[in-house]
Scaffold this motif. Structure first.
Motif, PDB file in Angstrom:
ATOM      1  N   VAL A  14      -6.591   2.382  -5.654  1.00  0.00           N
ATOM      2  CA  VAL A  14      -5.821   2.056  -6.858  1.00  0.00           C
ATOM      3  C   VAL A  14      -6.525   2.681  -8.063  1.00  0.00           C
ATOM      4  O   VAL A  14      -7.739   2.553  -8.232  1.00  0.00           O
ATOM      5  N   SER A  15      -5.755   3.355  -8.901  1.00  0.00           N
ATOM      6  CA  SER A  15      -6.326   4.075 -10.051  1.00  0.00           C
ATOM      7  C   SER A  15      -6.838   3.116 -11.115  1.00  0.00           C
ATOM      8  O   SER A  15      -6.377   1.970 -11.229  1.00  0.00           O
ATOM      9  N   ASP A  16      -7.784   3.603 -11.909  1.00  0.00           N
ATOM     10  CA  ASP A  16      -8.287   2.836 -13.043  1.00  0.00           C
ATOM     11  C   ASP A  16      -7.155   2.489 -14.001  1.00  0.00           C
ATOM     12  O   ASP A  16      -7.155   1.406 -14.588  1.00  0.00           O
ATOM     13  N   GLU A  17      -6.208   3.381 -14.148  1.00  0.00           N
ATOM     14  CA  GLU A  17      -5.073   3.151 -15.042  1.00  0.00           C
ATOM     15  C   GLU A  17      -4.288   1.903 -14.614  1.00  0.00           C
ATOM     16  O   GLU A  17      -3.942   1.059 -15.452  1.00  0.00           O
ATOM     17  N   ILE A  18      -4.027   1.782 -13.333  1.00  0.00           N
ATOM     18  CA  ILE A  18      -3.283   0.622 -12.821  1.00  0.00           C
ATOM     19  C   ILE A  18      -4.113  -0.651 -12.976  1.00  0.00           C
ATOM     20  O   ILE A  18      -3.591  -1.698 -13.401  1.00  0.00           O
ATOM     21  N   VAL A  19      -5.390  -0.592 -12.657  1.00  0.00           N
ATOM     22  CA  VAL A  19      -6.257  -1.768 -12.798  1.00  0.00           C
ATOM     23  C   VAL A  19      -6.300  -2.212 -14.257  1.00  0.00           C
ATOM     24  O   VAL A  19      -6.163  -3.400 -14.568  1.00  0.00           O
ATOM     25  N   ASN A  20      -6.456  -1.267 -15.166  1.00  0.00           N
ATOM     26  CA  ASN A  20      -6.476  -1.596 -16.598  1.00  0.00           C
ATOM     27  C   ASN A  20      -5.154  -2.212 -17.039  1.00  0.00           C
ATOM     28  O   ASN A  20      -5.134  -3.155 -17.837  1.00  0.00           O
ATOM     29  N   GLN A  21      -4.045  -1.697 -16.535  1.00  0.00           N
ATOM     30  CA  GLN A  21      -2.724  -2.245 -16.856  1.00  0.00           C
ATOM     31  C   GLN A  21      -2.633  -3.695 -16.383  1.00  0.00           C
ATOM     32  O   GLN A  21      -2.154  -4.565 -17.115  1.00  0.00           O
ATOM     33  N   LYS A  22      -3.092  -3.975 -15.168  1.00  0.00           N
ATOM     34  CA  LYS A  22      -3.052  -5.338 -14.630  1.00  0.00           C
ATOM     35  C   LYS A  22      -3.921  -6.275 -15.463  1.00  0.00           C
ATOM     36  O   LYS A  22      -3.543  -7.417 -15.731  1.00  0.00           O
ATOM     37  N   MET A  23      -5.083  -5.794 -15.878  1.00  0.00           N
ATOM     38  CA  MET A  23      -5.953  -6.628 -16.702  1.00  0.00           C
ATOM     39  C   MET A  23      -5.293  -6.939 -18.047  1.00  0.00           C
ATOM     40  O   MET A  23      -5.382  -8.073 -18.536  1.00  0.00           O
ATOM     41  N   GLU A  24      -4.614  -5.975 -18.632  1.00  0.00           N
ATOM     42  CA  GLU A  24      -3.903  -6.211 -19.890  1.00  0.00           C
ATOM     43  C   GLU A  24      -2.767  -7.213 -19.703  1.00  0.00           C
ATOM     44  O   GLU A  24      -2.537  -8.070 -20.568  1.00  0.00           O
TER      45      GLU A  24
END
Length: 98
Positions: A14-24
């Motif tokens: 899973v990309s950092d972009e997706i992880v960051n989106q989930k955290m937001e």
């Protein structure tokens, strides 16, 4: 006060972009759930224990506030989308009073 602690393992690939989106999305629950006193969400530093995880810590006034959070549309939506980034079979979830 009640502290709700949630730890999720990030799925491999899973990309950092997706992880960051989930955290937001997790942090944004505070905008629609007034019972949340504070919320912290971030990746583990990995110094000890699991390194590839996201931890969310939510502070709430009491059990009623916790129950309201768990039943809120915001929490349900975040939960329903969790599998997009996280392993769903090994969540660590705990509540403590402080």
């Amino acid at each position: 006060m009640v502290r709700h602690i949630f730890i999720a393992t990030i799925k491999e690939g899973v990309s950092d972009e997706i992880v960051n989106q989930k955290m937001e999305e997790m942090k944004a629950m505070k905008d629609s759930v007034p019972e949340i006193e504070s919320i912290m969400v971030n990746r583990s530093l990995g110094w000890v224990g699991a390194a590839n995880t996201v931890t969310m810590v939510i502070d709430l006034k009491d059990r009623n506030a916790f129950d309201t959070l768990m039943a809120s549309p915001a929490h349900i939506e975040v939960g329903n989308k969790a599998a997009e980034a996280f392993e769903t079979d090994n969540f660590v979830i705990s509540q403590i009073e402080y």
